[in-house]
Design an enzyme around this catalytic site. Structure first.
Site, PDB file in Angstrom:
ATOM      1  N   LEU A 177      27.868   4.044  -3.616  1.00 29.28           N
ATOM      2  CA  LEU A 177      27.488   3.287  -4.640  1.00 29.28           C
ATOM      3  C   LEU A 177      27.910   4.167  -5.991  1.00 29.28           C
ATOM      4  O   LEU A 177      26.867   5.023  -6.250  1.00 29.28           O
ATOM      5  CB  LEU A 177      25.678   3.548  -4.155  1.00 29.28           C
ATOM      6  CG  LEU A 177      24.932   2.381  -4.643  1.00 29.28           C
ATOM      7  CD1 LEU A 177      25.242   1.464  -4.102  1.00 29.28           C
ATOM      8  CD2 LEU A 177      23.779   2.970  -3.619  1.00 29.28           C
ATOM      9  N   HIS A 178      28.464   3.591  -6.529  1.00 26.05           N
ATOM     10  CA  HIS A 178      28.482   4.230  -8.354  1.00 26.05           C
ATOM     11  C   HIS A 178      29.366   4.017  -8.943  1.00 26.05           C
ATOM     12  O   HIS A 178      29.258   2.665  -8.457  1.00 26.05           O
ATOM     13  CB  HIS A 178      29.389   5.822  -7.502  1.00 26.05           C
ATOM     14  CG  HIS A 178      30.059   6.807  -8.396  1.00 26.05           C
ATOM     15  ND1 HIS A 178      30.002   6.160 -10.285  1.00 26.05           N
ATOM     16  CD2 HIS A 178      30.163   8.163  -8.348  1.00 26.05           C
ATOM     17  CE1 HIS A 178      29.961   7.717 -10.916  1.00 26.05           C
ATOM     18  NE2 HIS A 178      30.966   8.434  -9.890  1.00 26.05           N
ATOM     19  N   ALA A 179      28.571   4.478 -10.666  1.00 25.52           N
ATOM     20  CA  ALA A 179      28.677   3.594 -11.887  1.00 25.52           C
ATOM     21  C   ALA A 179      28.579   2.529 -11.279  1.00 25.52           C
ATOM     22  O   ALA A 179      27.303   1.599 -11.469  1.00 25.52           O
ATOM     23  CB  ALA A 179      30.203   3.723 -12.302  1.00 25.52           C
ATOM     24  N   PRO A 237      29.049  -0.418  -8.948  1.00 26.03           N
ATOM     25  CA  PRO A 237      27.850  -0.894  -8.192  1.00 26.03           C
ATOM     26  C   PRO A 237      26.617   0.009  -8.197  1.00 26.03           C
ATOM     27  O   PRO A 237      24.967  -1.316  -7.496  1.00 26.03           O
ATOM     28  CB  PRO A 237      28.803  -0.707  -6.856  1.00 26.03           C
ATOM     29  CG  PRO A 237      30.716   0.161  -7.063  1.00 26.03           C
ATOM     30  CD  PRO A 237      29.559  -0.149  -8.456  1.00 26.03           C
TER      31      PRO A 237
END
Length: 87
Positions: A14-16, A18
């Site tokens: 769950l980074h950038a 997404p």
């Protein structure tokens, strides 16, 4: 209050991108929504909060919502994560 656990399976976690998509979806609901990981709980509508959890592939998180559309919010976000952020 309604909550459910989900495992993040997409490559970057769950980074950038997404995370941004997740937050946009969370903001469509009136309920207060939180993401919980390892006893830390942050506002699911806050990009910095979500990114601060450092959610990587294979991490199990808990989504918690409280409000009129709490169940719909959690189910929608769980499905979004389970689908690897493709709608």
């Amino acid at each position: 209050m309604f909550s459910k656990e989900v495992e993040v399976l997409n490559q970057v976690g769950l980074h950038a991108r997404p995370a941004t998509f997740f937050i946009q979806k969370a903001n469509e609901f009136k309920s207060s929504i939180w993401v919980e990981k390892d006893e830390r709980k942050v506002n699911a509508k806050s990009l910095l909060g979500v990114l601060s959890l450092g959610i990587t592939k294979g991490t199990t998180i808990k989504l918690i919502a409280d409000g009129n559309d709490e169940e719909e919010a959690v189910v929608t976000l769980v499905n979004l994560i389970a689908s690897n952020f493709t709608e």
